[in-house]
Design an enzyme around this catalytic site. Sequence first.
Site, PDB file in Angstrom:
ATOM      1  N   HIS A 144     -71.582   0.244  -1.140  1.00 56.27           N
ATOM      2  CA  HIS A 144     -71.929   0.702  -2.492  1.00 56.27           C
ATOM      3  C   HIS A 144     -72.197   2.208  -2.427  1.00 56.27           C
ATOM      4  O   HIS A 144     -72.933   2.671  -1.542  1.00 56.27           O
ATOM      5  CB  HIS A 144     -73.224   0.056  -2.985  1.00 56.27           C
ATOM      6  CG  HIS A 144     -73.182  -1.433  -3.147  1.00 56.27           C
ATOM      7  ND1 HIS A 144     -73.103  -2.049  -4.367  1.00 56.27           N
ATOM      8  CD2 HIS A 144     -73.242  -2.436  -2.235  1.00 56.27           C
ATOM      9  CE1 HIS A 144     -73.116  -3.369  -4.216  1.00 56.27           C
ATOM     10  NE2 HIS A 144     -73.203  -3.625  -2.921  1.00 56.27           N
TER      11      HIS A 144
ATOM     12  N   GLN B 160     -76.177  -9.738  -0.276  1.00 59.27           N
ATOM     13  CA  GLN B 160     -74.710  -9.782  -0.293  1.00 59.27           C
ATOM     14  C   GLN B 160     -74.244 -10.988  -1.106  1.00 59.27           C
ATOM     15  O   GLN B 160     -74.663 -12.122  -0.853  1.00 59.27           O
ATOM     16  CB  GLN B 160     -74.138  -9.852   1.134  1.00 59.27           C
ATOM     17  CG  GLN B 160     -72.610  -9.742   1.142  1.00 59.27           C
ATOM     18  CD  GLN B 160     -72.008  -9.690   2.549  1.00 59.27           C
ATOM     19  OE1 GLN B 160     -72.726  -9.850   3.557  1.00 59.27           O
ATOM     20  NE2 GLN B 160     -70.714  -9.466   2.611  1.00 59.27           N
TER      21      GLN B 160
ATOM     22  N   HIS C 224     -68.238  -4.366   1.985  1.00 59.70           N
ATOM     23  CA  HIS C 224     -68.127  -3.293   0.989  1.00 59.70           C
ATOM     24  C   HIS C 224     -69.321  -2.375   1.079  1.00 59.70           C
ATOM     25  O   HIS C 224     -70.419  -2.778   1.449  1.00 59.70           O
ATOM     26  CB  HIS C 224     -67.993  -3.856  -0.423  1.00 59.70           C
ATOM     27  CG  HIS C 224     -69.053  -4.848  -0.789  1.00 59.70           C
ATOM     28  ND1 HIS C 224     -69.018  -6.162  -0.364  1.00 59.70           N
ATOM     29  CD2 HIS C 224     -70.194  -4.714  -1.512  1.00 59.70           C
ATOM     30  CE1 HIS C 224     -70.087  -6.793  -0.829  1.00 59.70           C
ATOM     31  NE2 HIS C 224     -70.817  -5.931  -1.515  1.00 59.70           N
TER      32      HIS C 224
END
Length: 113
Positions: A101, A93, A99
């Site tokens: 992907h 990270q 988030h």
Amino acid sequence: MTQETIFERILSGEIPCSEVHQDELCLAFRDIEPQAPIHILIIPKKPIKSLREAHENDQNLLGHLLLTAAKIAKQENLKDWRTVINTGEKAGQTVFHLHLHLIGGRSLSWPPG
Ligand code: 5GP
């Protein structure tokens, strides 16, 4: 106080992005350094640092991120794809705003490095 990351600056419109989806809970845009022909990041509008900091009351939001990834994969005509959430520096990270992907468009090996 939570330090502002590059993703907050993208969310505020200060930094441009190649947007592929937006709704009341999340924004999705193309990764600036794609690792595959399709590499999209799906981020919550809520500033959660990582999955480690997510709470019980984020259950709906987390489910929404996954379902949004599947929706975008379909839009991008992906039959097979990978979703990844890196949590913590040693897991890769680099941006401390949660988030997901969405990666596809080529064969993907396993295990990841
Ligand atoms: P992480 O390594 O934290 O899981 O993923 C962060 C991702 O954000 C990386 O794949 C990186 O290429 C992407 N990224 C970093 N800065 C920017 C940016 O300014 N714009 C876009 N579109 N992606 C970014």
